[in-house]
Scaffold this motif. Structure first.
Motif, PDB file in Angstrom:
ATOM      1  N   GLN A  54      23.280  54.906  40.823  1.00  0.00           N
ATOM      2  CA  GLN A  54      21.947  55.367  41.180  1.00  0.00           C
ATOM      3  C   GLN A  54      20.999  55.147  40.019  1.00  0.00           C
ATOM      4  OE1 GLN A  54      22.505  59.516  42.398  1.00  0.00           O
ATOM      5  NE2 GLN A  54      22.479  58.878  44.546  1.00  0.00           N
ATOM      6  N   THR A 251      15.867  58.118  44.520  1.00  0.00           N
ATOM      7  CA  THR A 251      16.966  57.576  45.321  1.00  0.00           C
ATOM      8  C   THR A 251      16.698  57.649  46.820  1.00  0.00           C
ATOM      9  OG1 THR A 251      18.042  59.744  45.220  1.00  0.00           O
ATOM     10  CG2 THR A 251      18.693  58.118  43.555  1.00  0.00           C
ATOM     11  N   HIS A 252      15.569  58.189  47.216  1.00  0.00           N
ATOM     12  CA  HIS A 252      15.229  58.317  48.633  1.00  0.00           C
ATOM     13  C   HIS A 252      15.040  56.929  49.252  1.00  0.00           C
ATOM     14  CE1 HIS A 252      13.598  60.257  52.215  1.00  0.00           C
ATOM     15  NE2 HIS A 252      12.615  59.376  52.215  1.00  0.00           N
ATOM     16  N   PRO A 253      15.607  56.689  50.454  1.00  0.00           N
ATOM     17  CA  PRO A 253      15.450  55.364  51.059  1.00  0.00           C
ATOM     18  C   PRO A 253      13.998  55.079  51.438  1.00  0.00           C
ATOM     19  CG  PRO A 253      16.514  56.884  52.593  1.00  0.00           C
ATOM     20  CD  PRO A 253      16.447  57.580  51.270  1.00  0.00           C
ATOM     21  N   ARG A 271      17.103  50.175  50.971  1.00  0.00           N
ATOM     22  CA  ARG A 271      16.452  50.034  49.669  1.00  0.00           C
ATOM     23  C   ARG A 271      15.962  51.405  49.214  1.00  0.00           C
ATOM     24  NH1 ARG A 271      17.524  45.470  48.505  1.00  0.00           N
ATOM     25  NH2 ARG A 271      16.159  44.385  49.952  1.00  0.00           N
ATOM     26  N   ASP A 272      16.227  51.748  47.977  1.00  0.00           N
ATOM     27  CA  ASP A 272      15.715  53.017  47.466  1.00  0.00           C
ATOM     28  C   ASP A 272      14.246  52.868  47.054  1.00  0.00           C
ATOM     29  OD1 ASP A 272      15.676  51.711  45.015  1.00  0.00           O
ATOM     30  OD2 ASP A 272      17.127  53.023  44.049  1.00  0.00           O
ATOM     31  N   THR A 273      13.643  53.968  46.620  1.00  0.00           N
ATOM     32  CA  THR A 273      12.211  53.951  46.301  1.00  0.00           C
ATOM     33  C   THR A 273      11.949  53.695  44.819  1.00  0.00           C
ATOM     34  OG1 THR A 273      11.781  55.491  48.125  1.00  0.00           O
ATOM     35  CG2 THR A 273      10.056  55.246  46.478  1.00  0.00           C
ATOM     36  N   TYR A 276      13.428  50.304  43.272  1.00  0.00           N
ATOM     37  CA  TYR A 276      12.680  49.184  43.860  1.00  0.00           C
ATOM     38  C   TYR A 276      11.296  49.066  43.234  1.00  0.00           C
ATOM     39  CZ  TYR A 276      11.114  46.226  47.834  1.00  0.00           C
ATOM     40  OH  TYR A 276      10.660  45.214  48.651  1.00  0.00           O
ATOM     41  N   THR A 473      21.467  49.842  48.176  1.00  0.00           N
ATOM     42  CA  THR A 473      22.287  50.990  47.799  1.00  0.00           C
ATOM     43  C   THR A 473      23.443  51.193  48.768  1.00  0.00           C
ATOM     44  OG1 THR A 473      20.846  52.481  49.055  1.00  0.00           O
ATOM     45  CG2 THR A 473      20.330  52.155  46.726  1.00  0.00           C
TER      46      THR A 473
END
Length: 671
Positions: A54, A251-253, A271-273, A276, A473
């Motif tokens: 992460q 880590t939120h998508p 994809r994470d926030t 990215y 992820t």
């Protein structure tokens, strides 16, 4: 300019790459300073659950805020943010950051009024119009997870994505406009909803005045087909209150993007926030060399990963303008559209696919149309989506720009695995190579047993874990498949599924796929999925599909079918049915036009179809018969069938060309 390994290693690029591998914590925390955080991360990489890594686990942010609001707060609100240029409607519009933020905030309010909140999914099925970006950024503003589906996909494919993502809301338009036709979206969406088993609360439709009838006339009868409420985009926008950005953990998508797998079942790349955002910010400065106030044009579609990264998010994060183009490289109306738009908007970085350059080259082989426009604003031409063949590379260097960057990446990685980092240290590009590894991507070559392959030796291209920020992820609702597909084959590495080699200076050469996914004009398509569609025809006993070389699209599917005993359907009739069947289920993007009836498929004694031999026959390559073949007579029969089909196809094309050439003379002759 020739460059040595020492120059690469000791220059700015080499230093950055070395630090990213040896000290990723320091490297990526420094890169994270390019993003505005609600809560700034104090840790870059969390390896406690390896091989699940992460990035920036204790950071919080909002992607929409980073793309829009922060630039307004910095005094850049009146600068251009989104440029819309439509070659099919002859319309254009420029949105400032103020205007785009207001549209996004209001549509976020629309979604919220329909119950969309943190973690909810929204499927976006739209043409290349500003509302596609507005909807995506609105989802990011709410912390909702968007899943953009390319507007050319058929109802069955859309339904499979609806089933997997289980969205609360679908956002669409009444249609897309092609050079010679209109594609009505509402019937496709209605059929997809009827085929799916997911409950959707609402469908929001952008009415386009260019579409005959339009959404306002179409939603009533569509609503009769499926039990769902339909809403008009413009009416909803007049009633909605703007919504503020919702902070989310890094880590939120952010989104789910579906890509074809070798089994044909779509894989939802997650994809994470935070990771990215950092990756895109770093790449805008160092790979594309774009700063606030400049213009980047990525001639792709928001349905593909390139469109997500460098139409919707990357340029706006950098404070640059992003250009949305509705049209084709040729035929809307000619092969000069790229150059006209670059001149009009002073585009600095232009990113497209090699297939688009090949299409332009076909229409304008000497580059005469390019000379009519001032494209001196360009600093480089970026190519990706498929391997750039040397002929296309050299033509682009000679006619478009001396700096051509062929960089390699995948839907799964979200940004470039290799490239030429002109914002750090501009080095030579090499024909046939995707460039040098991106900082953070530890690219290696392994044989099938997992042993390192010597320099210049070809093998499996893998990336040593951990992958850098911005990469996938997991797969949505398919975490076990994520491990099986990418991490299990070579423990400690991510399997790219591509084969290739690395030269002495570190340049990476991608030679092809190691599975049966083919690349058609930058679109990855599963031949296994096509085989299943062909085999489902009542007349077909067995099918095989291979990727045939194509001068324009790189690859195109070529099918072989073995018929069931007693079937006497004429081959032309059967061929038409099969082509329509594949295109009906996958859409025109499959570009499926060739299929041959054969008595049997060449196989090994263990029953494996010899697809390599089929490719050799179709591509006119030297036929190398393996010792494991079960029956050489079958291969001979297939060879005759392919030769006959290709000869007849060529003769038919010549006859059509001769008839077309004779038409003016016939019209001019006396009655």
């Amino acid at each position: 300019m020739n460059i040595t390994r020492e120059q690469v290693r000791e220059g700015a690029y080499g230093r950055a790459y070395r630090q990213s591998i040896e000290d990723p914590e320091t490297f990526w925390l420094d890169a994270a300073k390019g993003i505005d955080w609600v809560s700034e991360p104090t840790q870059a990489l969390d390896s406690s659950n390896a091989p699940e890594y992460q990035w920036f686990p204790n950071g919080t942010l909002n992607m929409s805020y980073n793309a829009l609001d922060r630039h307004i707060e910095a005094g850049r609100g009146d600068r251009q943010a989104l440029i819309y240029e439509s070659a099919v409607t002859n319309k254009s519009r420029v949105y400032t950051f103020n205007e785009l933020r207001d549209e996004v905030a209001r549509f976020a309010g629309v979604l919220a009024s329909h119950g969309v909140g943190l973690g909810d999914r929204v499927v976006i099925y739209m043409p290349m119009i500003p509302e596609a970006l507005i909807a995506s950024l609105a989802c990011a503003r709410l912390g909702a997870v968007h899943s953009v589906v390319f507007g050319g996909f058929a109802a069955k494919e859309l339904a499979s994505r609806i089933n997997d993502a289980k969205p609360k809301v679908i956002v669409t338009a009444d249609g897309g406009i092609e050079p010679n036709r209109i594609v009505e979206y509402l019937p496709i969406v209605a059929e997809a909803l009827a085929l799916s088993d997911a409950f959707v609360d609402a469908v929001i439709v952008k009415d386009r005045p260019e579409i005959p009838g339009g959404a306002k006339d179409g939603t009533e009868w569509v609503a009769d087909i499926v039990d769902v409420d339909w809403y008009d985009w413009d009416q909803e926008m007049t009633q909605a209150a703007p919504h503020d950005p919702v902070p989310v953990v890094a880590t939120h998508p952010l989104y789910i993007l579906y890509t074809s797998g070798t089994t044909g079942a779509p894989k939802g790349v997650v994809r994470d926030t935070g990771g990215y955002a950092v990756a895109l910010s770093w790449s805008m400065r160092n790979l594309y060399n774009i700063e606030a106030g400049q213009v980047m044009w990525t001639a792709s579609d928001v349905g593909w990963v390139v469109g997500h990264s460098y139409i919707i998010y990357g340029p706006l994060i950098a404070g640059a303008a992003t250009l949305v183009y509705e049209g084709k490289p040729v035929g809307t109306p000619d092969a000069a559209q790229f150059w006209r738009i670059i001149e009009k908007y002073k585009v600095r970085s232009f990113f497209t696919a090699p297939t688009a350059i090949r299409a332009v080259r076909k229409e304008d082989p000497q580059g005469e149309l390019i000379k009519k426009f001032d494209i001196s604003s360009l600093q480089a031409l970026f190519l990706a989506g498929e391997r750039t063949d040397p002929d296309t590379y050299h033509w682009a260097v000679a006619n478009v720009h001396p700096k051509v960057v062929d960089h390699w990446w995948q839907t799964e990685t979200g940004w470039a695995i290799t490239g030429n980092f002109i914002g750090l240290q501009s080095v030579e590009s090499r024909a046939g190579s995707g460039g040098l590894p991106t900082p953070g991507f530890n690219v290696q070559i392994l044989d099938d047993e997992g042993n390192p392959v010597p320099t210049l030796g070809e093998g499996n291209i893998v990336i040593k874990q951990p992958m850098p920020p911005g990469t996938l992820t997991t797969l949505w609702r398919k975490h076990k498949r994520y491990f099986r597909c990418y991490l299990k084959p070579f423990p400690g590495y991510y399997l790219t599924g591509d084969s290739g080699y690395i030269d002495r200076e570190g340049y990476v050469y991608v030679m092809g796929r190691t599975d049966d996914v083919i690349n058609v004009a930058g679109h990855r398509l599963s031949t296994g999925q096509m085989e299943g569609i062909l085999a489902a025809h009542q007349a077909v006993a067995e099918a095989a599909v291979i990727g045939a070389a194509d001068a324009l699209k790189g690859e195109k599917p070529f099918g072989f079918v073995v018929l069931k005993h007693g079937v006497d359907t004429p081959e032309p009739v059967l061929r038409k049915e099969l082509i329509q069947k594949v295109r009906g289920e996958l859409g025109a993007v499959a570009s499926f036009k060739d299929v041959v009836v054969v008595h049997g498929l060449p196989k090994t004694r263990s029953g494996k179809i010899l697809r390599k031999n089929l490719r050799q026959l179709v591509n006119g390559e030297k036929l190398i018969v393996p010792p494991t073949i079960e029956d050489t007579a079958v291969l001979t029969q297939v060879q005759i069938a392919v030769h006959t089909y290709l000869r007849e196809k060529e003769e038919a094309q010549q006859a059509r060309a001769q008839a077309a050439a004779a038409e003016p003379a016939q019209e001019a002759s006396p009655a």
